[in-house]
Design an enzyme around this catalytic site. Structure first.
Site, PDB file in Angstrom:
ATOM      1  CG  ASP A   1      -7.987   0.141   3.046  1.00  0.00           C
ATOM      2  OD1 ASP A   1      -8.797  -0.604   2.465  1.00  0.00           O
ATOM      3  OD2 ASP A   1      -6.763  -0.060   3.060  1.00  0.00           O
TER       4      ASP A   1
ATOM      5  CE  LYS B   1      -4.125  -2.091   1.741  1.00  0.00           C
ATOM      6  NZ  LYS B   1      -5.248  -2.093   2.633  1.00  0.00           N
TER       7      LYS B   1
HETATM    8  P1  NDP Z   1       1.284  -3.980   6.560  1.00  0.00           P
HETATM    9  O1  NDP Z   1       2.174  -5.118   6.198  1.00  0.00           O
HETATM   10  O2  NDP Z   1       1.479  -2.664   5.902  1.00  0.00           O
HETATM   11  O3  NDP Z   1       1.399  -3.713   8.161  1.00  0.00           O
HETATM   12  C1  NDP Z   1       1.381  -4.797   9.046  1.00  0.00           C
HETATM   13  C2  NDP Z   1       1.337  -4.287  10.490  1.00  0.00           C
HETATM   14  O4  NDP Z   1       1.173  -5.411  11.353  1.00  0.00           O
HETATM   15  C3  NDP Z   1       2.617  -3.576  10.963  1.00  0.00           C
HETATM   16  O5  NDP Z   1       2.276  -2.529  11.813  1.00  0.00           O
HETATM   17  C4  NDP Z   1       3.349  -4.694  11.722  1.00  0.00           C
HETATM   18  O6  NDP Z   1       4.200  -4.216  12.737  1.00  0.00           O
HETATM   19  C5  NDP Z   1       2.184  -5.415  12.347  1.00  0.00           C
HETATM   20  N1  NDP Z   1       2.486  -6.806  12.700  1.00  0.00           N
HETATM   21  C6  NDP Z   1       2.706  -7.841  11.854  1.00  0.00           C
HETATM   22  N2  NDP Z   1       2.910  -8.984  12.553  1.00  0.00           N
HETATM   23  C7  NDP Z   1       2.820  -8.661  13.866  1.00  0.00           C
HETATM   24  C8  NDP Z   1       2.934  -9.409  15.074  1.00  0.00           C
HETATM   25  N3  NDP Z   1       3.194 -10.721  15.055  1.00  0.00           N
HETATM   26  N4  NDP Z   1       2.760  -8.763  16.239  1.00  0.00           N
HETATM   27  C9  NDP Z   1       2.486  -7.436  16.266  1.00  0.00           C
HETATM   28  N5  NDP Z   1       2.380  -6.665  15.149  1.00  0.00           N
HETATM   29  C10 NDP Z   1       2.543  -7.271  13.962  1.00  0.00           C
HETATM   30  O7  NDP Z   1      -0.207  -4.511   6.379  1.00  0.00           O
HETATM   31  P2  NDP Z   1      -1.536  -3.669   6.070  1.00  0.00           P
HETATM   32  O8  NDP Z   1      -1.509  -2.455   6.924  1.00  0.00           O
HETATM   33  O9  NDP Z   1      -1.723  -3.500   4.627  1.00  0.00           O
HETATM   34  O10 NDP Z   1      -2.680  -4.671   6.580  1.00  0.00           O
HETATM   35  C11 NDP Z   1      -2.830  -4.955   7.969  1.00  0.00           C
HETATM   36  C12 NDP Z   1      -3.985  -5.946   8.176  1.00  0.00           C
HETATM   37  O11 NDP Z   1      -5.236  -5.333   7.859  1.00  0.00           O
HETATM   38  C13 NDP Z   1      -3.880  -7.188   7.316  1.00  0.00           C
HETATM   39  O12 NDP Z   1      -4.252  -8.296   8.104  1.00  0.00           O
HETATM   40  C14 NDP Z   1      -4.905  -6.953   6.221  1.00  0.00           C
HETATM   41  O13 NDP Z   1      -5.406  -8.176   5.714  1.00  0.00           O
HETATM   42  C15 NDP Z   1      -5.967  -6.173   6.981  1.00  0.00           C
HETATM   43  N6  NDP Z   1      -6.794  -5.336   6.115  1.00  0.00           N
HETATM   44  C16 NDP Z   1      -8.116  -5.581   6.016  1.00  0.00           C
HETATM   45  C17 NDP Z   1      -8.939  -4.779   5.251  1.00  0.00           C
HETATM   46  C18 NDP Z   1     -10.380  -5.057   5.190  1.00  0.00           C
HETATM   47  O14 NDP Z   1     -11.042  -4.539   4.264  1.00  0.00           O
HETATM   48  N7  NDP Z   1     -10.946  -5.781   6.112  1.00  0.00           N
HETATM   49  C19 NDP Z   1      -8.400  -3.658   4.461  1.00  0.00           C
HETATM   50  C20 NDP Z   1      -6.999  -3.447   4.676  1.00  0.00           C
HETATM   51  C21 NDP Z   1      -6.222  -4.285   5.442  1.00  0.00           C
HETATM   52  P3  NDP Z   1       5.718  -3.762  12.413  1.00  0.00           P
HETATM   53  O15 NDP Z   1       5.636  -2.347  11.913  1.00  0.00           O
HETATM   54  O16 NDP Z   1       6.392  -3.870  13.725  1.00  0.00           O
HETATM   55  O17 NDP Z   1       6.261  -4.717  11.388  1.00  0.00           O
END
Ligand code: NDP
Length: 286
Positions: A110, A73
């Protein structure tokens, strides 16, 4: 009756890595079929390390546009020549439109989807008090910008990587505050809503350990993740008696303006996108 693909068929899709978990193709293709639109919506898997090259290859309008899901994104915003104010505010895009003149326009729907879900499933008013967002990736940024725009008085960003939480909170100005994951309890105190925008739990990844009992009893708890529909995070919120909002409502909410941007028509009302997606989740909960 199966649809005929012709030279005039409008092609759109969703790009993510991985993408096979996405329910967007199911929803958009059901809308296309019901509306009788000559269009198709397909999943794309760009190489994880080269999204810009993939997007460059679509430039020129052969493909009308794509939704963008994780982890692309932020990169999606960097490939565009034009961005809507809400994509700029979110510093992330979930929608790219490829104009015939080679221009790429970026948008972020979103935030709209999230606000619509909170309102529809819990009657939540963003102006009612502090909101906590868990995560600082693309989805979190879109959510944070939309909440600020909708009048949330305080948006608290909690993230594993603290520098990213500080960055996202900093972009919100006076409204933003950042917290490390191990101080989540402090962020949850007095919150009106808590939104999980991390990918922890996606594809059976790491589990999120958050002390939801620190939230007020009437707080709303939302999970953007929708596979399974009731995630362990939402199950814990329900066990504590909190009102919950699932990720499917947001998925459908962000898909509606995307469909309009791709195909120039509103999704047909007779299709129950939520019921379709729920049935698909029940058939394949993994
Ligand atoms: P990104 O990869 O951009 O961000 C992921 C985030 O999750 C980061 O802040 C990361 O932290 C954190 N993270 C990942 N693993 C862990 C863990 N084990 N413990 C704690 N924090 C963790 O993903 P997106 O922002 O694009 O998407 C995030 C979620 O939202 C996804 O699951 C996606 O499927 C969902 N989503 C759903 C939508 C819907 O329409 N329902 C729309 C958009 C997204 P760090 O910075 O430390 O790596």
């Amino acid at each position: 009756m199966s649809r005929q693909i012709t030279g005039a068929t409008i092609v759109a899709g969703v790009a993510g890595h991985p993408v096979h978990h996405s329910l967007s193709p199911l929803i958009h293709n059901a809308w296309l079929e019901a509306a009788g639109i000559d269009g198709v919506y397909v999943p794309f898997t760009p190489p994880a390390d080269n999204f810009p090259k993939f997007a460059e290859g679509l430039r020129g309008g052969a493909v009308r546009g794509i939704n963008v899901t994780l982890p692309f994104k932020e990169q999606a915003l960097s490939v565009c020549q034009r961005a809507t104010p809400r994509a700029e505010a979110a510093e992330a895009a979930n929608l790219l439109i490829f104009e015939a003149d080679g221009t790429i326009t970026a948008d972020n729907t979103d935030g709209l989807g999230m606000l619509g879900a909170l309102s529809a499933q819990a009657g939540f008013d963003p102006k009612s008090g502090p909101v906590v967002i868990l995560g600082a990736g693309g989805a979190a940024r879109g959510a944070a910008a939309a909440l600020k725009q909708a009048g949330a008085p305080e948006v608290r960003i909690v993230n594993r990587t603290v520098a990213k939480a500080e960055f996202v909170a900093g972009a919100l100005g006076d409204v933003g505050r950042s917290f490390p994951l191990d101080k989540a309890g402090e962020a949850l105190a007095g919150a009106r809503a808590v939104i999980n925008a991390t990918s922890a739990g996606l594809m059976n990844g790491g589990r999120l350990d958050i002390p939801l009992e620190a939230t007020p009893e009437d707080a709303v708890v939302m999970d953007m993740l929708y596979r399974p529909l009731v995630t362990p995070f939402l199950a814990e919120a329900r066990r504590l008696g909190r009102r919950t909002v699932d990720g499917l409502a947001m998925l459908v909410g962000q898909a509606e303006p995307s469909f309009e941007a791709f195909y120039g028509a509103s999704p047909p009302k007779e299709v129950d996108a939520r019921a379709l997606a729920t049935a698909a989740l029940e058939a394949d909960p993994a």
